[in-house]
Design a protein around this motif. Structure first.
Motif, PDB file in Angstrom:
ATOM      1  N   LEU A   9     -10.441   5.021  -0.087  1.00 16.24           N
ATOM      2  CA  LEU A   9      -9.455   3.323  -0.425  1.00 16.24           C
ATOM      3  C   LEU A   9     -10.118   2.344   0.214  1.00 16.24           C
ATOM      4  O   LEU A   9     -11.327   2.234   1.036  1.00 16.24           O
ATOM      5  N   ILE A  10     -11.269   1.120  -1.010  1.00 17.33           N
ATOM      6  CA  ILE A  10     -12.326  -0.398  -0.295  1.00 17.33           C
ATOM      7  C   ILE A  10     -10.291  -1.010   0.435  1.00 17.33           C
ATOM      8  O   ILE A  10      -9.987  -1.349  -0.334  1.00 17.33           O
ATOM      9  N   LEU A  11     -11.264  -2.201   1.486  1.00 17.88           N
ATOM     10  CA  LEU A  11     -10.259  -2.869   1.759  1.00 17.88           C
ATOM     11  C   LEU A  11     -11.506  -3.879   2.124  1.00 17.88           C
ATOM     12  O   LEU A  11     -12.256  -3.673   2.785  1.00 17.88           O
TER      13      LEU A  11
ATOM     14  N   LEU B 195       0.561  -1.017   0.126  1.00 16.80           N
ATOM     15  CA  LEU B 195      -0.283   0.617  -0.167  1.00 16.80           C
ATOM     16  C   LEU B 195       1.090   1.047   0.199  1.00 16.80           C
ATOM     17  O   LEU B 195       0.665   2.247  -0.987  1.00 16.80           O
ATOM     18  N   ASN B 196       1.943   1.125   0.358  1.00 17.38           N
ATOM     19  CA  ASN B 196       3.339   2.653   1.029  1.00 17.38           C
ATOM     20  C   ASN B 196       3.234   2.591  -0.237  1.00 17.38           C
ATOM     21  O   ASN B 196       3.329   3.640  -0.633  1.00 17.38           O
TER      22      ASN B 196
ATOM     23  N   LYS C 239      -7.772 -12.107   6.500  1.00 16.18           N
ATOM     24  CA  LYS C 239      -8.183 -11.429   7.474  1.00 16.18           C
ATOM     25  C   LYS C 239      -7.225 -10.120   6.847  1.00 16.18           C
ATOM     26  O   LYS C 239      -6.453 -10.277   7.577  1.00 16.18           O
ATOM     27  N   MET C 240      -8.097  -8.907   6.836  1.00 16.29           N
ATOM     28  CA  MET C 240      -6.638  -7.711   6.507  1.00 16.29           C
ATOM     29  C   MET C 240      -7.062  -7.333   7.572  1.00 16.29           C
ATOM     30  O   MET C 240      -7.672  -7.227   8.522  1.00 16.29           O
ATOM     31  N   PRO C 241      -5.048  -6.809   7.734  1.00 19.60           N
ATOM     32  CA  PRO C 241      -4.207  -5.659   8.811  1.00 19.60           C
ATOM     33  C   PRO C 241      -5.323  -4.270   8.664  1.00 19.60           C
ATOM     34  O   PRO C 241      -5.008  -4.344   8.725  1.00 19.60           O
ATOM     35  N   ILE C 242      -6.958  -4.354   8.900  1.00 21.14           N
ATOM     36  CA  ILE C 242      -7.428  -3.127   8.593  1.00 21.14           C
ATOM     37  C   ILE C 242      -6.538  -2.017  10.001  1.00 21.14           C
ATOM     38  O   ILE C 242      -6.571  -0.537   9.201  1.00 21.14           O
TER      39      ILE C 242
ATOM     40  N   ILE D 102      -2.148   3.818   7.435  1.00 20.64           N
ATOM     41  CA  ILE D 102      -0.932   4.647   6.280  1.00 20.64           C
ATOM     42  C   ILE D 102      -2.701   5.237   5.352  1.00 20.64           C
ATOM     43  O   ILE D 102      -1.623   6.165   4.789  1.00 20.64           O
ATOM     44  N   ALA D 103      -3.686   5.589   5.043  1.00 22.46           N
ATOM     45  CA  ALA D 103      -4.632   5.890   3.894  1.00 22.46           C
ATOM     46  C   ALA D 103      -4.167   6.650   4.720  1.00 22.46           C
ATOM     47  O   ALA D 103      -4.519   7.795   3.914  1.00 22.46           O
TER      48      ALA D 103
END
Length: 211
Positions: free
Chosen positions: A37-39, A14-15, A49-52, A58-59
């Protein structure tokens, strides 16, 4: 260790992507500020399982709004809306996600046609979400009313949600999740015995909240 590695990989990706966009010639015409940004909370096919929380941090450094698609996360995992929308540091305003959306017919087990959209921020409700795609009665009567009535909809799925939530609360969400995880482990080993009988029993690293 696996979760930490995955988090690092997603953060790095992402960065890198956001930095590339910000440094491109087009960035003089288009800004990342207030872009969306859609997660996925949980990915569909790969079940990651995303690290929301870390990705949202970051976003926010780039001024992005964050929407979480919880289609495969709602009730499959504990969902703390207050923490998710405030972020880890509750003292800093706007550090959490901005929107959480999900349908209810997957893990929550409602009939098809019921969904949720959670947005606690009044400013976004009155700007980005001011006008729904279909406008009808109630469009000028507040956040809930403007999305409630959109023509000749069958509301049976929505009306089932209180009963379904009562059922989940009676069973206990943690008990249901544990039973499903045990079922997955058992199913994998049944398939293994049929397809690869020479293999040893497979031990899956699936977190069970009740041990």
């Amino acid at each position: 260790r696996g979760e930490s590695l995955m988090t690092s990989l997603f953060e790095e990706a992402l960065n890198e992507r956001l930095a590339t966009i910000q440094s491109s010639p087009l960035h003089s015409q288009y800004t990342l500020e207030n872009s969306l940004l859609i997660l996925d909370e949980v990915t569909s096919n790969t079940v990651l399982k995303m690290p929301i929380s870390s990705l949202t941090k970051i976003a926010k450094q780039y001024g992005l709004q964050v929407l979480v698609d919880g289609a495969h996360g709602l009730l499959a995992n504990p969902v703390d809306m207050a923490k998710m929308t405030k972020g880890d540091d509750e003292e800093i305003e706007g550090e959490g996600i901005d929107y959480y959306v999900s349908n209810c017919h997957k893990w929550m087990s409602s009939p098809r046609g019921a969904a949720i959209m959670y947005c606690p921020k009044e400013k976004l409700r009155d700007t980005v979400l001011r006008y729904p795609p279909v406008m009808s009665h109630g469009v000028d009567d507040g956040y809930f009313s403007r999305f409630l009535w959109d023509g000749c909809r069958d509301y049976a799925a929505q009306l089932s949600l209180p009963v379904i939530l009562d059922y989940w609360n009676q069973l206990g969400p943690e008990n249901v999740r544990s039973a499903m995880r045990r079922g997955i482990k058992s199913a994998v080993n049944i398939l293994k015995q049929s397809w690869h009988p020479a293999m040893d029993e497979i031990s899956l690293d699936i977190h069970d909240e009740n041990g």
